[in-house]
Motif scaffolding. Sequence first.
Motif, PDB file in Angstrom:
ATOM      1  N   THR A   1      -6.032  -3.212   2.311  1.00 19.85           N
ATOM      2  CA  THR A   1      -5.060  -3.031   3.098  1.00 19.85           C
ATOM      3  C   THR A   1      -4.224  -1.973   2.875  1.00 19.85           C
ATOM      4  N   LEU A   2      -3.609  -1.901   1.546  1.00 21.35           N
ATOM      5  CA  LEU A   2      -2.668  -1.144   0.928  1.00 21.35           C
ATOM      6  C   LEU A   2      -3.184   0.365   1.291  1.00 21.35           C
TER       7      LEU A   2
ATOM      8  N   LEU B   1       5.104   1.884   4.673  1.00 21.51           N
ATOM      9  CA  LEU B   1       5.971   1.777   3.353  1.00 21.51           C
ATOM     10  C   LEU B   1       6.326   0.567   3.048  1.00 21.51           C
ATOM     11  N   THR B   2       6.531  -0.375   4.081  1.00 18.67           N
ATOM     12  CA  THR B   2       6.850  -1.883   3.626  1.00 18.67           C
ATOM     13  C   THR B   2       5.980  -2.542   2.963  1.00 18.67           C
ATOM     14  N   ALA B   3       4.585  -1.971   2.973  1.00 16.61           N
ATOM     15  CA  ALA B   3       3.552  -2.676   2.364  1.00 16.61           C
ATOM     16  C   ALA B   3       3.731  -2.096   0.854  1.00 16.61           C
TER      17      ALA B   3
ATOM     18  N   ALA C   1       4.443  -4.276  -2.574  1.00 14.78           N
ATOM     19  CA  ALA C   1       3.799  -4.141  -3.947  1.00 14.78           C
ATOM     20  C   ALA C   1       4.633  -3.971  -4.892  1.00 14.78           C
ATOM     21  N   TYR C   2       5.803  -3.348  -4.556  1.00 10.94           N
ATOM     22  CA  TYR C   2       6.735  -2.977  -5.797  1.00 10.94           C
ATOM     23  C   TYR C   2       7.596  -4.129  -6.197  1.00 10.94           C
TER      24      TYR C   2
ATOM     25  N   LEU D   1      -1.340   1.346  -6.912  1.00  8.09           N
ATOM     26  CA  LEU D   1      -1.405   2.237  -5.614  1.00  8.09           C
ATOM     27  C   LEU D   1      -2.519   3.050  -5.732  1.00  8.09           C
ATOM     28  N   GLY D   2      -2.803   3.748  -6.904  1.00 12.95           N
ATOM     29  CA  GLY D   2      -4.110   4.491  -6.995  1.00 12.95           C
ATOM     30  C   GLY D   2      -5.110   3.888  -6.705  1.00 12.95           C
ATOM     31  N   GLY D   3      -5.180   2.674  -7.190  1.00  5.37           N
ATOM     32  CA  GLY D   3      -6.377   1.802  -7.216  1.00  5.37           C
ATOM     33  C   GLY D   3      -6.525   1.644  -5.821  1.00  5.37           C
TER      34      GLY D   3
END
Lengths: 426, 261
Positions: A27-28, A136-138, A142-143, A189-191
């Motif tokens: 999804t991300l 961006l809210t996704a 995550a953050y 995020l990279g993953g």
Amino acid sequence: MDPQTLDLARLQFALTAGGHFLFVALTLGLATLVACVQTWATLSRDPLGARMTRYWGQLYVINYAVGIITGLVMEFQFGLSWSGLTHFAGNVFGASLAMETLVAFFVESTFLGLWIFGWDRLNRWVHLAVIWVVTLTAYASAYWILVSNGFLNNPRGHRLAADGESLRLVDAWAVLTNPSSIAAFWHVLGGALVTAGFFVAGVSAYHLLRRTPEWLFFLRSLRLGVFVTLPALMLTVVFGGLQMGLIGEYQPMKLATFQGDAAEIARLQAEMVAEHGPGDYSPPSGWVRVSAILMVTTWPTMMMFSAASTLLASFRPVALRLQVWHVLLVLAVPLPYVAMIAGWVFREVGRQPWVVNGLLTTAEAVSPVSAGSMRVSLAVFTTVFALLALVNGWLLLRQAARGPGDVALGRPAAEGRPEPLPRPTY
Amino acid sequence: MEILAIAVLGVFALGYLVLGGADIGVGMLLPFLGRDGAERRVVLATVAPFFLGNEVWLVATAGVLVGAFPDLEGELLSGLFPAVVALLAGWMVRDAGLWSRGRVEARAWAAGCDGAIVLGSWTVALSWGWMFAGLLAGVTDRVVTGPGAALAALAVATLFAAHGLAFAGLRLAGPLRARAGAFSGRSGTAGEAQTFALTTAAMVALGLAVGLRLPLAESAVDSATLSLLVPAMAAVTPLLLAAQAWVWWIFRHRVHGPSYL
């Protein structure tokens, strides 16, 4: 406390979070790629870009369902199964969960509905802005979740209350900038981008392999997927390596277990017994070692494959016709998932027996619920999750295989759907 | 600060009951409102753009609860364990049905998803009834059982259904609208709006009655956390409400045909 309740509660949370993470990873990453494609489509007014947005957007929305449904359940499991954690660390840990629901989850869901259903009702620039808000809210989600999780792995910015039974927030900035959270955020995020890149490249390769007439559509998609994986893999490994250093600093036991350093494990165990009283303070070594090895060996595999693919994708005739490579691209789709799940097992199991590292054990955190109740809830959730994941995975593959000709998302109203529903074929 | 935290909690909890309650009610009455697959698809279009945005009110409620009242959150959720598990299971089944329904064009698939939506919606409404039955009696550490509790659960579920019906009356058009109106025993736009105002008021009253029984003021977090969290929550809440209001404004018209779901 019933030891069986603890095991069942752990299994339940592991299955919920693991299932959630598998779908959220795509999804991300896919949200980012869809937002980029839609930006290009909006700027260039290229009809191919609009079709790519709809097709990849449709796959994104189908995949999203499992992520959100398991996410809903997880939000409640903290109180349901781990009331000891909310009691002990709620003052510090609860606030970031609250912010996640308000500034991330709430906005993301509201705007995703707007993006899906507002296709031909919104101005195209507004519609583009909406997908960026969703993306961006996704990230924000995550953050905040990793702020919560980072606190569990490396508690900071807190002090123990006078009664010794709960934590107090002292330094919010230290909680928000916890290196354990920040490094994990960029790593995840990279993953996620790697996962989406492999997925998009794999699905495109499948269609090119079948000699689709939509070759231009899938050539562009394949290049998008392939070209994003190399930088994404670099981002992932930089912050992965950084985390290994951090683990050595604040979770030496996890690192020693991963390295199989028996002398160091014994020394740390003796140290912990002196500090916290008798008990076993080392995580299950099989889980920690196997997951870490899986994670660190999939990376070079993906890296070499991705580097070769970047080169091959640059030459149009090769990209369109090299079938062996197409097959490999399809087979490689599960690789990032393996790495993601292994990394998560390493992070979470490696912290055991602690839920809040060095402060609260997992056994102390579990709710005072009977083993019977926990078993029933585990059976209920596992059945629903398994069905959900199977049905959704099937829908995802089915839609992916059907290609861009049959996409419901954003279908112009005039095209519609056949009404009434077609007769059953059996 | 505690009062402000309770107010934010109230906004999200009542928002869920009014908005989420409406789409749960529509799901409960799906077989009555739509007589065949195509009609049901139109009925679902009345909630389609909103159901995602509606259910996050509850997620936000849980978030505010864990952030500002973590002890109470742990006590309530683990105390009401079986009812919460039923609620979550029903919620998942319902959402799975909603998300999947339009993805396969086969009559049996649509019927299966409709079944999941109806079953899930009823489970959610009855679970709320079960929890509210105990909370209204002041019991927060266990679920109540017995005929009284069953009756209360049924009454709450009926309220959800009535609220959904009133909402469907406001959103549907043509013969489907007449059907929704006939059930609520009124006709004409004014009547529909009145019915919906009435069920909304009942939902709000129910939420307030439950909220007043909870020991909220005593269980707020430490002031160090509250002084950071509450201003942040109070600042974002109007923005969240504005975003939702925008969505409701965009999709304010009655539905005449099926949507993506």
